[in-house]
Scaffold this motif. Sequence first.
Motif, PDB file in Angstrom:
ATOM      1  N   LEU A   6      71.746  -1.347  13.997  1.00  0.00           N
ATOM      2  CA  LEU A   6      70.409  -1.116  13.362  1.00  0.00           C
ATOM      3  C   LEU A   6      70.986  -0.037  12.274  1.00  0.00           C
ATOM      4  CD1 LEU A   6      67.569  -0.488  12.873  1.00  0.00           C
ATOM      5  CD2 LEU A   6      67.664   1.207  14.513  1.00  0.00           C
ATOM      6  N   CYS A   7      71.669   0.969  12.393  1.00  0.00           N
ATOM      7  CA  CYS A   7      72.032   2.071  11.586  1.00  0.00           C
ATOM      8  C   CYS A   7      72.654   1.519  10.276  1.00  0.00           C
ATOM      9  CB  CYS A   7      72.827   3.092  12.074  1.00  0.00           C
ATOM     10  SG  CYS A   7      71.817   4.059  12.978  1.00  0.00           S
ATOM     11  N   ASP A   8      73.511   0.750  10.393  1.00  0.00           N
ATOM     12  CA  ASP A   8      74.451   0.136   9.361  1.00  0.00           C
ATOM     13  C   ASP A   8      73.550  -0.383   8.105  1.00  0.00           C
ATOM     14  OD1 ASP A   8      76.686   0.772  10.691  1.00  0.00           O
ATOM     15  OD2 ASP A   8      77.162  -1.011  11.204  1.00  0.00           O
ATOM     16  N   PRO A   9      72.524  -1.269   8.401  1.00  0.00           N
ATOM     17  CA  PRO A   9      71.744  -1.606   7.314  1.00  0.00           C
ATOM     18  C   PRO A   9      70.913  -0.586   6.803  1.00  0.00           C
ATOM     19  CG  PRO A   9      71.166  -2.851   9.144  1.00  0.00           C
ATOM     20  CD  PRO A   9      72.334  -1.915   9.399  1.00  0.00           C
ATOM     21  N   VAL A  10      70.311   0.073   7.430  1.00  0.00           N
ATOM     22  CA  VAL A  10      69.264   1.224   7.204  1.00  0.00           C
ATOM     23  C   VAL A  10      70.174   2.186   6.541  1.00  0.00           C
ATOM     24  CG1 VAL A  10      67.911   2.991   7.859  1.00  0.00           C
ATOM     25  CG2 VAL A  10      67.753   0.871   9.291  1.00  0.00           C
ATOM     26  N   VAL A  11      71.167   2.799   6.760  1.00  0.00           N
ATOM     27  CA  VAL A  11      72.080   3.577   6.129  1.00  0.00           C
ATOM     28  C   VAL A  11      72.328   3.030   4.655  1.00  0.00           C
ATOM     29  CG1 VAL A  11      74.124   4.781   5.908  1.00  0.00           C
ATOM     30  CG2 VAL A  11      72.804   4.952   7.972  1.00  0.00           C
ATOM     31  N   ALA A  12      72.947   2.134   4.515  1.00  0.00           N
ATOM     32  CA  ALA A  12      73.155   1.364   3.373  1.00  0.00           C
ATOM     33  C   ALA A  12      71.943   1.064   2.494  1.00  0.00           C
ATOM     34  CB  ALA A  12      73.779  -0.043   3.669  1.00  0.00           C
ATOM     35  N   ALA A  13      70.907   0.763   3.116  1.00  0.00           N
ATOM     36  CA  ALA A  13      69.829   0.774   2.186  1.00  0.00           C
ATOM     37  C   ALA A  13      69.305   2.186   1.580  1.00  0.00           C
ATOM     38  CB  ALA A  13      68.653   0.129   2.942  1.00  0.00           C
ATOM     39  N   VAL A  14      69.366   3.096   2.312  1.00  0.00           N
ATOM     40  CA  VAL A  14      69.037   4.310   1.872  1.00  0.00           C
ATOM     41  C   VAL A  14      70.109   5.021   0.760  1.00  0.00           C
ATOM     42  CG1 VAL A  14      68.735   7.103   2.484  1.00  0.00           C
ATOM     43  CG2 VAL A  14      67.714   5.045   3.862  1.00  0.00           C
ATOM     44  N   THR A  15      71.322   5.016   1.215  1.00  0.00           N
ATOM     45  CA  THR A  15      72.240   5.449   0.388  1.00  0.00           C
ATOM     46  C   THR A  15      72.541   4.853  -1.101  1.00  0.00           C
ATOM     47  OG1 THR A  15      74.100   4.529   1.771  1.00  0.00           O
ATOM     48  CG2 THR A  15      73.487   6.670   2.269  1.00  0.00           C
ATOM     49  N   ARG A  16      72.221   3.706  -1.077  1.00  0.00           N
ATOM     50  CA  ARG A  16      72.321   3.125  -2.525  1.00  0.00           C
ATOM     51  C   ARG A  16      71.198   3.268  -3.435  1.00  0.00           C
ATOM     52  NH1 ARG A  16      72.389  -2.168   0.570  1.00  0.00           N
ATOM     53  NH2 ARG A  16      70.527  -2.726   0.765  1.00  0.00           N
ATOM     54  N   SER A  17      70.173   3.877  -2.873  1.00  0.00           N
ATOM     55  CA  SER A  17      68.729   4.196  -3.621  1.00  0.00           C
ATOM     56  C   SER A  17      69.112   5.389  -4.351  1.00  0.00           C
ATOM     57  CB  SER A  17      67.715   4.498  -2.700  1.00  0.00           C
ATOM     58  OG  SER A  17      67.315   3.446  -1.819  1.00  0.00           O
ATOM     59  N   ARG A  18      68.455   5.441  -5.670  1.00  0.00           N
ATOM     60  CA  ARG A  18      68.781   6.664  -6.532  1.00  0.00           C
ATOM     61  C   ARG A  18      67.924   7.715  -6.477  1.00  0.00           C
ATOM     62  NH1 ARG A  18      70.526   4.500 -12.201  1.00  0.00           N
ATOM     63  NH2 ARG A  18      70.394   6.853 -12.487  1.00  0.00           N
ATOM     64  N   THR A  19      66.580   7.535  -5.864  1.00  0.00           N
ATOM     65  CA  THR A  19      65.555   8.520  -5.770  1.00  0.00           C
ATOM     66  C   THR A  19      64.927   8.758  -4.328  1.00  0.00           C
ATOM     67  OG1 THR A  19      63.632   6.926  -6.261  1.00  0.00           O
ATOM     68  CG2 THR A  19      64.650   7.881  -8.296  1.00  0.00           C
ATOM     69  N   ALA A  20      64.436   9.697  -4.143  1.00  0.00           N
ATOM     70  CA  ALA A  20      63.862  10.143  -3.060  1.00  0.00           C
ATOM     71  C   ALA A  20      62.932   9.090  -2.815  1.00  0.00           C
ATOM     72  CB  ALA A  20      63.208  11.318  -2.929  1.00  0.00           C
ATOM     73  N   ARG A  21      62.139   8.580  -3.415  1.00  0.00           N
ATOM     74  CA  ARG A  21      60.787   7.636  -3.359  1.00  0.00           C
ATOM     75  C   ARG A  21      61.603   6.324  -2.941  1.00  0.00           C
ATOM     76  NH1 ARG A  21      58.099   3.814  -6.653  1.00  0.00           N
ATOM     77  NH2 ARG A  21      56.093   3.520  -5.654  1.00  0.00           N
ATOM     78  N   THR A  22      62.555   5.710  -3.759  1.00  0.00           N
ATOM     79  CA  THR A  22      63.057   4.617  -3.377  1.00  0.00           C
ATOM     80  C   THR A  22      63.874   4.620  -2.021  1.00  0.00           C
ATOM     81  OG1 THR A  22      65.080   5.082  -4.941  1.00  0.00           O
ATOM     82  CG2 THR A  22      63.165   3.726  -5.955  1.00  0.00           C
ATOM     83  N   GLY A  23      64.704   5.630  -1.952  1.00  0.00           N
ATOM     84  CA  GLY A  23      65.268   5.735  -0.736  1.00  0.00           C
ATOM     85  C   GLY A  23      64.451   5.945   0.689  1.00  0.00           C
ATOM     86  N   ILE A  24      63.354   6.394   0.611  1.00  0.00           N
ATOM     87  CA  ILE A  24      62.301   6.471   1.883  1.00  0.00           C
ATOM     88  C   ILE A  24      61.787   5.006   2.087  1.00  0.00           C
ATOM     89  CG2 ILE A  24      60.301   7.295   2.636  1.00  0.00           C
ATOM     90  CD1 ILE A  24      62.614   9.198   2.679  1.00  0.00           C
ATOM     91  N   ARG A  25      61.406   4.536   0.820  1.00  0.00           N
ATOM     92  CA  ARG A  25      60.643   3.313   1.234  1.00  0.00           C
ATOM     93  C   ARG A  25      61.901   2.160   1.574  1.00  0.00           C
ATOM     94  NH1 ARG A  25      58.504   1.523  -4.244  1.00  0.00           N
ATOM     95  NH2 ARG A  25      57.043   0.113  -2.938  1.00  0.00           N
ATOM     96  N   ALA A  26      62.954   2.173   1.096  1.00  0.00           N
ATOM     97  CA  ALA A  26      64.183   1.377   1.645  1.00  0.00           C
ATOM     98  C   ALA A  26      64.247   1.635   3.100  1.00  0.00           C
ATOM     99  CB  ALA A  26      65.295   1.599   0.621  1.00  0.00           C
ATOM    100  N   LEU A  27      64.523   2.820   3.389  1.00  0.00           N
ATOM    101  CA  LEU A  27      64.530   3.183   5.059  1.00  0.00           C
ATOM    102  C   LEU A  27      63.684   2.468   5.960  1.00  0.00           C
ATOM    103  CD1 LEU A  27      65.423   6.596   6.363  1.00  0.00           C
ATOM    104  CD2 LEU A  27      63.978   4.924   7.405  1.00  0.00           C
ATOM    105  N   VAL A  28      62.168   2.386   5.314  1.00  0.00           N
ATOM    106  CA  VAL A  28      61.173   1.821   6.214  1.00  0.00           C
ATOM    107  C   VAL A  28      61.403   0.414   6.200  1.00  0.00           C
ATOM    108  CG1 VAL A  28      58.917   1.688   6.344  1.00  0.00           C
ATOM    109  CG2 VAL A  28      59.659   3.838   5.714  1.00  0.00           C
ATOM    110  N   ARG A  29      61.351  -0.310   5.155  1.00  0.00           N
ATOM    111  CA  ARG A  29      61.725  -1.774   4.945  1.00  0.00           C
ATOM    112  C   ARG A  29      62.913  -2.270   5.780  1.00  0.00           C
ATOM    113  NH1 ARG A  29      59.907  -1.163  -0.547  1.00  0.00           N
ATOM    114  NH2 ARG A  29      57.958  -1.801  -0.691  1.00  0.00           N
ATOM    115  N   ALA A  30      63.877  -1.409   5.441  1.00  0.00           N
ATOM    116  CA  ALA A  30      65.269  -1.832   6.205  1.00  0.00           C
ATOM    117  C   ALA A  30      65.130  -1.771   7.935  1.00  0.00           C
ATOM    118  CB  ALA A  30      66.463  -1.204   5.722  1.00  0.00           C
ATOM    119  N   TYR A  31      64.263  -0.956   8.264  1.00  0.00           N
ATOM    120  CA  TYR A  31      64.142  -0.738   9.636  1.00  0.00           C
ATOM    121  C   TYR A  31      63.285  -1.825  10.137  1.00  0.00           C
ATOM    122  CZ  TYR A  31      63.655   1.775  14.133  1.00  0.00           C
ATOM    123  OH  TYR A  31      63.303   2.055  15.597  1.00  0.00           O
ATOM    124  N   LEU A  32      62.249  -2.124   9.611  1.00  0.00           N
ATOM    125  CA  LEU A  32      61.239  -3.009   9.882  1.00  0.00           C
ATOM    126  C   LEU A  32      61.977  -4.545   9.613  1.00  0.00           C
ATOM    127  CD1 LEU A  32      57.816  -1.664   8.672  1.00  0.00           C
ATOM    128  CD2 LEU A  32      58.927  -1.605  10.883  1.00  0.00           C
TER     129      LEU A  32
END
Length: 198
Positions: free
Chosen positions: A69-95
């Motif tokens: 689970l963590c590998d794609p979630v961490v990847a989605a967050v850490t490649r995001s540039r802004t806080a907004r895109t990172g939080i949104r990417a985390l939620v989507r990756a988890y779901l």
Amino acid sequence: MAPKQQRGEATVDLLLDTALRVYAESGRQGFTVNAVTAASGVSFGSLYHHFGSFDGLAAALYIRCMDRLCDPVVAAVTRSRTARTGIRALVRAYLDFTRDHRDVALFLHASVQSRYLAAHAQEVMAAKEAKFAPIAAWLHPRVVAGELAPLPAHFIEILVMGPVAETAQRWLSTAYEVDLDEAARVLPDRIWRSLRPD
């Protein structure tokens, strides 16, 4: 790698794969040492040699599933540039992970409060903290820069993971009707709003 070590790793993988399959097919009630050894063809002695106990096997499976689970979630967050895109990417990756890997997500969500993790709680917690450390490292400078509300890290985790985990758990349960695609459209921005600075 020596042949004996290769055989040992293959046995560990077989037991973990089988344990997940047994859990997915039989649920918590059917998740027993007898069911796993029967389905895998691996002896009790070998299981205990590699994991120490059935609880040790379950804890190892939990950590393995959490890694997946963590590998794609961490990847989605850490490649995001802004806080907004990172939080949104985390939620989507988890779901997305929940939908695409239902058996893994089911084991993770159903096992959180289980007795078989209690004996290995420190090991599980250490593994979880290590896997989520890159997200914490990514979030911290954004809090400092004022991109995120100045909240303690555990409150940020609660605001993000609480709604996401509850949504996943309801989707995994037969007692609720939850549209995961709708949740993936609605929740990222709603969760982001709860974390914006005032």
